[in-house]
Design a protein around this motif. Structure first.
Motif, PDB file in Angstrom:
ATOM      1  N   LEU A   1       1.057  -7.288   4.644  1.00 52.10           N
ATOM      2  CA  LEU A   1       2.038  -7.770   3.689  1.00 52.10           C
ATOM      3  C   LEU A   1       1.476  -9.064   2.695  1.00 52.10           C
ATOM      4  O   LEU A   1       0.825  -9.957   3.233  1.00 52.10           O
ATOM      5  CB  LEU A   1       2.994  -8.181   4.202  1.00 52.10           C
ATOM      6  N   PHE A   2       1.619  -8.927   1.523  1.00 56.25           N
ATOM      7  CA  PHE A   2       1.701 -10.165   0.664  1.00 56.25           C
ATOM      8  C   PHE A   2       2.726 -11.025   0.961  1.00 56.25           C
ATOM      9  O   PHE A   2       2.540 -12.314   1.383  1.00 56.25           O
ATOM     10  CB  PHE A   2       1.704  -9.596  -0.826  1.00 56.25           C
ATOM     11  N   ASN A   3       3.862 -10.620   0.917  1.00 55.23           N
ATOM     12  CA  ASN A   3       4.950 -11.448   1.363  1.00 55.23           C
ATOM     13  C   ASN A   3       5.297 -11.202   2.812  1.00 55.23           C
ATOM     14  O   ASN A   3       6.320 -10.566   3.283  1.00 55.23           O
ATOM     15  CB  ASN A   3       6.105 -11.093   0.633  1.00 55.23           C
ATOM     16  N   ARG A   4       4.525 -11.870   3.652  1.00 52.81           N
ATOM     17  CA  ARG A   4       4.678 -11.632   5.149  1.00 52.81           C
ATOM     18  C   ARG A   4       5.756 -12.425   5.822  1.00 52.81           C
ATOM     19  O   ARG A   4       5.770 -13.496   5.704  1.00 52.81           O
ATOM     20  CB  ARG A   4       3.099 -11.912   5.947  1.00 52.81           C
ATOM     21  N   THR A   5       6.736 -11.770   6.677  1.00 55.49           N
ATOM     22  CA  THR A   5       7.385 -12.361   7.596  1.00 55.49           C
ATOM     23  C   THR A   5       7.359 -11.514   8.680  1.00 55.49           C
ATOM     24  O   THR A   5       6.975 -10.295   8.518  1.00 55.49           O
ATOM     25  CB  THR A   5       9.020 -12.447   7.016  1.00 55.49           C
ATOM     26  N   GLU A   6       7.564 -11.967  10.239  1.00 54.34           N
ATOM     27  CA  GLU A   6       7.507 -11.517  11.241  1.00 54.34           C
ATOM     28  C   GLU A   6       8.630 -10.178  11.277  1.00 54.34           C
ATOM     29  O   GLU A   6       8.224  -9.115  11.677  1.00 54.34           O
ATOM     30  CB  GLU A   6       7.522 -11.994  12.357  1.00 54.34           C
TER      31      GLU A   6
ATOM     32  N   HIS B   1      -3.134 -18.834   3.897  1.00 55.56           N
ATOM     33  CA  HIS B   1      -1.983 -18.760   4.755  1.00 55.56           C
ATOM     34  C   HIS B   1      -1.515 -17.444   5.060  1.00 55.56           C
ATOM     35  O   HIS B   1      -2.471 -16.696   5.473  1.00 55.56           O
ATOM     36  CB  HIS B   1      -0.820 -19.385   3.644  1.00 55.56           C
ATOM     37  N   GLU B   2      -0.385 -16.849   5.152  1.00 54.94           N
ATOM     38  CA  GLU B   2       0.274 -15.707   5.650  1.00 54.94           C
ATOM     39  C   GLU B   2      -0.735 -14.313   5.086  1.00 54.94           C
ATOM     40  O   GLU B   2      -0.943 -13.504   5.905  1.00 54.94           O
ATOM     41  CB  GLU B   2       1.513 -15.309   5.324  1.00 54.94           C
TER      42      GLU B   2
ATOM     43  N   SER C   1      -4.037   0.584   5.652  1.00 56.22           N
ATOM     44  CA  SER C   1      -3.237  -0.414   5.426  1.00 56.22           C
ATOM     45  C   SER C   1      -1.830  -0.225   5.045  1.00 56.22           C
ATOM     46  O   SER C   1      -1.901   0.455   3.877  1.00 56.22           O
ATOM     47  CB  SER C   1      -3.931  -1.457   4.579  1.00 56.22           C
ATOM     48  N   VAL C   2      -0.935  -0.651   5.328  1.00 57.08           N
ATOM     49  CA  VAL C   2       0.443  -0.085   4.845  1.00 57.08           C
ATOM     50  C   VAL C   2       1.356  -1.542   4.618  1.00 57.08           C
ATOM     51  O   VAL C   2       1.508  -2.355   5.247  1.00 57.08           O
ATOM     52  CB  VAL C   2       1.282   0.291   6.130  1.00 57.08           C
ATOM     53  N   ASN C   3       1.614  -1.786   3.169  1.00 57.65           N
ATOM     54  CA  ASN C   3       2.699  -2.549   2.714  1.00 57.65           C
ATOM     55  C   ASN C   3       4.061  -1.954   2.797  1.00 57.65           C
ATOM     56  O   ASN C   3       4.454  -0.960   2.922  1.00 57.65           O
ATOM     57  CB  ASN C   3       2.131  -3.278   1.465  1.00 57.65           C
ATOM     58  N   GLY C   4       4.897  -2.879   2.090  1.00 48.24           N
ATOM     59  CA  GLY C   4       6.484  -2.594   2.111  1.00 48.24           C
ATOM     60  C   GLY C   4       6.539  -1.346   1.070  1.00 48.24           C
ATOM     61  O   GLY C   4       7.279  -0.401   1.550  1.00 48.24           O
ATOM     62  N   ASN C   5       6.023  -1.418   0.228  1.00 52.56           N
ATOM     63  CA  ASN C   5       6.146  -0.054  -0.951  1.00 52.56           C
ATOM     64  C   ASN C   5       5.781   1.155  -0.372  1.00 52.56           C
ATOM     65  O   ASN C   5       6.358   2.110  -0.286  1.00 52.56           O
ATOM     66  CB  ASN C   5       5.598  -0.210  -2.288  1.00 52.56           C
TER      67      ASN C   5
ATOM     68  N   ASP D   1      16.820  -2.624   0.975  1.00 51.92           N
ATOM     69  CA  ASP D   1      18.316  -2.805   1.945  1.00 51.92           C
ATOM     70  C   ASP D   1      17.749  -2.886   3.141  1.00 51.92           C
ATOM     71  O   ASP D   1      18.457  -3.459   3.799  1.00 51.92           O
ATOM     72  CB  ASP D   1      19.138  -1.641   1.515  1.00 51.92           C
ATOM     73  N   ARG D   2      16.670  -2.134   3.418  1.00 54.14           N
ATOM     74  CA  ARG D   2      16.559  -2.045   4.990  1.00 54.14           C
ATOM     75  C   ARG D   2      15.573  -3.150   5.360  1.00 54.14           C
ATOM     76  O   ARG D   2      15.475  -3.523   6.672  1.00 54.14           O
ATOM     77  CB  ARG D   2      15.774  -0.741   5.137  1.00 54.14           C
ATOM     78  N   GLY D   3      14.874  -3.951   4.515  1.00 58.54           N
ATOM     79  CA  GLY D   3      13.874  -5.256   4.670  1.00 58.54           C
ATOM     80  C   GLY D   3      12.678  -4.693   4.855  1.00 58.54           C
ATOM     81  O   GLY D   3      12.019  -5.152   5.532  1.00 58.54           O
ATOM     82  N   ILE D   4      12.271  -3.407   4.496  1.00 56.60           N
ATOM     83  CA  ILE D   4      10.770  -3.081   4.544  1.00 56.60           C
ATOM     84  C   ILE D   4      10.093  -3.549   3.456  1.00 56.60           C
ATOM     85  O   ILE D   4       9.327  -3.955   3.257  1.00 56.60           O
ATOM     86  CB  ILE D   4      11.001  -1.847   4.605  1.00 56.60           C
ATOM     87  N   THR D   5      10.890  -3.495   2.020  1.00 55.71           N
ATOM     88  CA  THR D   5      10.082  -3.611   0.850  1.00 55.71           C
ATOM     89  C   THR D   5      10.815  -5.049   0.459  1.00 55.71           C
ATOM     90  O   THR D   5      12.032  -5.294   0.425  1.00 55.71           O
ATOM     91  CB  THR D   5      10.470  -2.675  -0.033  1.00 55.71           C
ATOM     92  N   SER D   6       9.998  -6.031  -0.464  1.00 54.02           N
ATOM     93  CA  SER D   6      10.324  -6.871  -0.854  1.00 54.02           C
ATOM     94  C   SER D   6      11.021  -6.559  -2.257  1.00 54.02           C
ATOM     95  O   SER D   6      10.628  -5.768  -2.939  1.00 54.02           O
ATOM     96  CB  SER D   6       9.345  -8.171  -1.082  1.00 54.02           C
ATOM     97  N   ARG D   7      11.848  -7.823  -2.882  1.00 48.54           N
ATOM     98  CA  ARG D   7      12.368  -7.629  -4.081  1.00 48.54           C
ATOM     99  C   ARG D   7      11.190  -7.459  -5.366  1.00 48.54           C
ATOM    100  O   ARG D   7      11.317  -6.893  -6.214  1.00 48.54           O
ATOM    101  CB  ARG D   7      13.445  -8.618  -4.451  1.00 48.54           C
TER     102      ARG D   7
END
Length: 249
Positions: free
Chosen positions: A106-111, A143-144, A78-82, A28-34
């Motif tokens: 991040l694997f699913n990286r966006t700025e 890529h990203e 290293s810190v990912n969304g989860n 919901d906060r945009g930290i973690t990908s679906r």
């Protein structure tokens, strides 16, 4: 992130449900990908088979990981969304105790997600978060996913990569880095390529590593002993045996 959830602490699945709530709130906060919701469910299944506890071989791995972080020339967490959604304050504390850098990767990286995670870590006490510059690359990845900070993961000799995807974990290892991987599946590629595979839930593993680091800090001989005593293959075998022989009652 609120932990308010309509669930009594006496509920037998309280910790598990609270963890799911944190991941959901992270989305919901945009930290973690679906996709992180799926990864969380897969990890929870392995944790259930492990008895939702830190087994002895995992504790040994956590002690070895602490020793590697303390003895590193340049350690990075290293810190990912989860990871950010589940243990943000604990990651900040670990970095403070060991002197490691924090870097969002991040694997699913966006700025937008990178900045959201960095800001969330700052809210939990981080003063410097890497990952925004992205002026370095991990060879062999496209890529990203290949982007790192040149003065962060790019320059690190020791990297703690909780909840990492296998090919990036393998690529980091091929760069000559000492990899400390938290993964509840002892036969995942991430765990199998790690210098120190930690088969434990991140919500237990990060505080345990921090506690070991406190005990080992300032004692290089004890740090080296912890590193020398750890055997990755034996730890993975012990974790797999626990899963196969576990009592699910």
């Amino acid at each position: 992130m609120s932990e308010d959830v309509d669930l009594p602490e006496s509920h037998p699945r309280y910790e598990s449900l609270l963890t799911r709530h944190r991941i959901e709130a992270g989305v919901d906060r945009g930290i973690t990908s679906r996709q992180g919701l799926i990864a969380q469910g897969r990890g929870e299944a392995f944790d259930y088979l492990l008895g939702e506890r830190t087994i002895d071989s995992a504790d040994d791995a956590e002690r070895a990981a602490a020793a590697h972080l303390l003895s590193a020339d340049h350690a990075v967490v290293s810190v990912n969304g989860n990871a950010a959604a589940l243990v943000p304050g604990e990651l900040v504390e670990l970095a403070e105790v060991t002197g490691a850098d924090l870097e969002v990767n991040l694997f699913n990286r966006t700025e937008e997600r990178i900045e959201a995670i960095a800001e969330y870590l700052r809210e939990h006490g981080a003063t410097d978060v890497k990952g925004l510059t992205a002026d370095g690359r991990i060879p062999g990845l496209d890529h990203e996913r290949a982007k790192v900070d040149a003065d962060g993961i790019g320059a690190a000799d020791v990297v703690l990569v909780p909840l990492e995807d296998g090919d990036r974990a393998e690529a980091l290892g091929e760069m000559g880095k000492t990899e400390l991987v938290i993964d509840l599946n002892p036969r995942s590629r991430s765990a199998e390529v790690a210098t120190v595979p930690i088969v434990d839930n991140i919500i237990r593993a990060i505080p345990n590593i921090t506690e070991h680091a406190r005990n080992l800090r300032g004692d290089p001989d004890a740090q080296q002993d912890a590193i020398d005593a750890f055997d990755a293959d034996s730890a993975l075998t012990a974790a797999e045996q626990t899963i196969r022989e576990g009592d699910l009652e």
